[in-house]
Enzyme design. Structure first.
Site, short mmCIF file in Angstrom:
data_model
loop_
_atom_site.label_atom_id
_atom_site.label_comp_id
_atom_site.label_asym_id
_atom_site.label_seq_id
_atom_site.Cartn_x
_atom_site.Cartn_y
_atom_site.Cartn_z
N ARG A 40 0.90 14.78 12.95
CA ARG A 40 1.27 14.51 11.61
C ARG A 40 1.40 15.82 10.65
O ARG A 40 0.68 16.01 9.52
CB ARG A 40 0.61 13.30 10.67
CG ARG A 40 0.52 12.23 11.67
CD ARG A 40 -0.06 11.04 10.97
NE ARG A 40 0.67 10.40 9.85
CZ ARG A 40 0.30 9.37 9.12
NH1 ARG A 40 -0.70 8.76 9.61
NH2 ARG A 40 1.14 9.00 8.10
N CYS A 48 -4.19 12.64 12.62
CA CYS A 48 -4.98 11.57 12.72
C CYS A 48 -4.66 10.84 14.06
O CYS A 48 -3.98 11.36 14.86
CB CYS A 48 -4.51 10.56 11.49
SG CYS A 48 -3.31 9.39 11.96
N ASP A 70 4.85 0.59 11.64
CA ASP A 70 3.90 -0.09 11.20
C ASP A 70 3.73 -1.55 11.75
O ASP A 70 2.61 -2.20 11.62
CB ASP A 70 3.66 0.03 9.89
CG ASP A 70 3.60 1.56 9.30
OD1 ASP A 70 3.86 1.74 8.11
OD2 ASP A 70 3.36 2.34 10.37
N ARG A 91 -8.63 -0.65 4.55
CA ARG A 91 -7.37 0.45 4.03
C ARG A 91 -6.12 0.00 3.70
O ARG A 91 -5.28 0.17 2.85
CB ARG A 91 -7.15 1.44 5.17
CG ARG A 91 -8.49 2.45 5.24
CD ARG A 91 -7.99 3.76 5.95
NE ARG A 91 -6.94 4.13 5.55
CZ ARG A 91 -5.73 4.40 6.29
NH1 ARG A 91 -5.74 4.38 7.39
NH2 ARG A 91 -4.52 4.91 5.76
N LYS A 124 0.84 -1.21 0.06
CA LYS A 124 -0.14 -0.05 -0.06
C LYS A 124 0.94 1.35 0.04
O LYS A 124 0.58 2.30 -0.94
CB LYS A 124 -0.84 0.03 1.11
CG LYS A 124 -1.59 1.47 1.60
CD LYS A 124 -2.30 1.54 2.78
CE LYS A 124 -1.61 1.58 3.86
NZ LYS A 124 -1.20 3.22 4.45
N ASN A 125 1.95 1.29 0.83
CA ASN A 125 2.84 2.36 1.12
C ASN A 125 3.68 2.66 0.05
O ASN A 125 4.30 3.92 -0.10
CB ASN A 125 3.15 2.56 2.40
CG ASN A 125 2.35 2.62 3.53
OD1 ASN A 125 1.22 2.81 3.41
ND2 ASN A 125 2.85 2.35 4.75
C1 EPZ Z 1 4.55 6.84 6.05
O1 EPZ Z 1 3.50 8.00 6.49
C2 EPZ Z 1 3.48 5.59 5.90
N1 EPZ Z 1 2.33 5.96 5.15
C3 EPZ Z 1 2.86 5.27 7.25
O2 EPZ Z 1 2.20 4.03 7.43
C4 EPZ Z 1 4.24 5.02 8.31
O3 EPZ Z 1 3.92 4.87 9.60
C5 EPZ Z 1 5.19 6.26 8.04
O4 EPZ Z 1 5.60 6.66 6.88
C6 EPZ Z 1 6.41 5.98 8.86
O5 EPZ Z 1 7.02 4.81 8.47
C7 EPZ Z 1 2.22 5.83 3.65
O6 EPZ Z 1 3.37 5.73 3.29
C8 EPZ Z 1 1.13 6.35 3.24
P1 EPZ Z 1 6.53 10.30 7.81
P2 EPZ Z 1 4.24 9.39 6.50
O7 EPZ Z 1 6.31 11.51 7.31
O8 EPZ Z 1 5.28 9.73 5.40
C9 EPZ Z 1 6.75 13.75 11.30
C10 EPZ Z 1 0.59 2.64 7.85
O9 EPZ Z 1 0.18 2.21 8.87
N2 EPZ Z 1 6.75 14.66 10.32
O10 EPZ Z 1 7.79 9.51 7.59
O11 EPZ Z 1 3.07 10.38 6.58
C11 EPZ Z 1 5.66 12.99 11.62
O12 EPZ Z 1 4.49 13.57 12.41
C12 EPZ Z 1 1.00 4.17 7.82
O13 EPZ Z 1 0.53 2.06 6.81
C13 EPZ Z 1 6.81 15.94 10.53
O14 EPZ Z 1 7.05 16.18 11.81
O15 EPZ Z 1 5.13 9.47 7.77
C14 EPZ Z 1 6.16 11.63 12.21
O16 EPZ Z 1 6.00 11.75 13.32
C15 EPZ Z 1 0.74 4.88 9.04
N3 EPZ Z 1 6.77 16.87 9.66
C16 EPZ Z 1 7.35 11.46 11.51
O17 EPZ Z 1 7.70 12.74 11.11
C17 EPZ Z 1 6.49 16.55 8.41
O18 EPZ Z 1 6.33 17.29 7.49
C18 EPZ Z 1 7.38 10.47 10.49
O19 EPZ Z 1 6.22 10.66 9.62
C19 EPZ Z 1 6.46 15.24 7.99
C20 EPZ Z 1 6.44 14.27 9.35
#
Ligand code: EPZ
Length: 420
Positions: A120, A115, A306, A398, A22-23
């Protein structure tokens, strides 16, 4: 709305084949906006998030044709203005921002909002776009981006919890059509980022270093169509592996990439789970009394956030104390209170959950709060004596393709029921 009724106590046995990730699929579908030409993506999982992304691309003007697990997308004429409600509903859709900006020099998308697992924010995504020369306005729930020219630049994308996966994907896609060279420092190294870079390079982009913390993108004038097969879903594979061990079963997992699952398989082995490679597949069995292990979630190649909830269930089945620390998302323990309904003994202490394992679990009605929490509730239901009703399984749909069917093939007593 559907629920899952599960009667626990049956060890899972047999074989399961893993679906596309999915990701990886979501950013790959968004990347097709970078060209007028048709793109073909294979091994696309049948998930509600994927259907959402297809609707979003269609709302931008792209033609999307789904034929089983093959999706053909042609974004010939597109607008830079995405459907507010559709985008707001699915966080992953933020990754249309980079491709729209690169292709049209403008993009207007709704802010994804937080969420249940955390605030996020997207500040790092926007930092990357600004570094490429984008003007950004946030107004009435929209992010409005415009750029006369996109100019290659250097940007550091590390944040509070380390790199950002979709932020890296977004900036990488925007930079493919920028003038000059872009250097992303502290880039995410996830296999899904590498999969996206491979697809973009197949479309004619010039990207090197994906999979490492430093990615270099040399902008090109335009990109062309391409074909690509999505990598297997390492989180789905981890979920079935953990379910096999938790139910004291024996399951062979086909179609997964073990090289993408290093941290999870290492922790399972440390706990005493037997993991045997057999050709491109691997077999999982408990192999006797397990021992507690401590987990800290980290960016890739560390232990994936995850798989945290699912691993917590395995530790619930293991006598002794294990400490699970969540370092990526600030509120990703929504499953703890629901797991306690089945008899788990878990105490929360700041970013850690202290699991006193070995307690007998018994079935109960529980509520899913997010995608991975719902997977953990399903595994706990498969372990617990008696029946467990998992409500709100739209969360599960999802990210897991036909999970009840796949589990039934492994001998589980599980059925989808109308929620009353
Ligand atoms: C991806 O989300 C995945 N989703 C998530 O999977 C996964 O948990 C996550 O990466 C971490 O591995 C998809 O790929 C669709 P991040 P993403 O930006 O990219 C902070 C699942 O269960 N952050 O790497 O949105 C954020 O708040 C889902 O399949 C900022 O502070 O995650 C988090 O604490 C859930 N500012 C951390 O970084 C930003 O601009 C990592 O988030 C962006 C992120």
């Amino acid at each position: 709305m559907d629920s899952l009724m599960i009667k626990g106590g049956t060890p899972l046995e047999g074989e399961v084949t893993i679906s596309g990730a999915k990701n990886s699929t979501l950013p790959l579908m968004a990347a097709t906006l970078l060209t007028r030409e048709p793109c073909i993506i294979r091994r696309v999982p049948d998930l509600s998030d994927v259907k959402f992304m297809a609707q979003i691309l269609a709302s931008l003007g792209a033609q999307v044709k789904v034929d089983g697990s093959t999706v053909t997308i042609q974004a010939n004429k597109i607008s830079g203005y995405g459907d507010y409600d559709l985008i707001r509903k699915m966080r992953g859709s933020i990754c249309i921002l980079g491709p729209l900006l690169a292709r049209l020099r403008k993009a207007k998308v709704s802010l994804p909002g937080g969420c249940v697992i955390g605030a996020r924010p997207i500040d790092l995504h926007l930092k990357g776009m600004q570094a490429l020369g984008t003007k950004i306005e946030i107004e009435s729930g929209y992010v409005n981006c415009t750029a006369k020219r996109l100019l290659g630049s250097e940007v550091f994308l590390g944040g509070r919890a380390g790199p950002t996966v979709l932020g890296t994907a977004n900036v990488m896609m925007a930079a493919t059509l920028a003038e000059g060279v872009t250097l992303i420092e502290s880039a995410a190294c996830e296999p899904e980022v590498v999969d996206l870079a491979n697809f973009l390079n197949a479309m004619g982009a010039k990207i090197s270093g994906a999979g490492s913390p430093t990615i270099t993108i040399t902008g090109v004038k335009e990109l062309h169509g391409a074909e690509h097969e999505v990598i297997p879903d390492r989180v789905e594979a981890a979920t079935y592996a953990i379910a096999a061990a938790a139910t004291d079963g024996e399951v062979t997992i086909h179609g997964a990439r073990m090289d993408h699952m290093g941290a999870v398989l290492d922790k399972m082995r440390e706990a005493g789970v037997k993991i045997e490679r057999s050709g491109p597949s691997f077999k999982v069995k408990r192999g006797g009394q397990l021992k507690p292990v401590d987990i800290i979630t980290q960016p890739y190649a560390g232990f994936p956030t995850d798989a945290q909830a699912q691993m917590m269930v395995l530790m619930m089945c293991t006598p002794g104390i294990s400490i699970i620390t969540e370092r990526i998302f600030e509120s990703r323990f929504m499953h703890v209170s629901e797991l306690s309904r089945l008899g788990a003994d878990i105490a929360l202490e700041g970013p850690s959950a202290i699991v006193k394992g070995g307690k007998k679990l018994s079935g109960a009605p529980v509520m899913a709060s997010d995608l991975r929490a719902s997977a953990a509730l399903v595994i706990a239901g498969l372990v617990g004596r008696g029946k467990t009703l998992v409500k709100r399984i739209y969360h599960l749909d999802r990210g897991y393709e036909n999970i009840d069917e796949k589990l039934r093939k492994l001998g589980a007593w599980i059925e989808r029921v109308e929620e009353t």
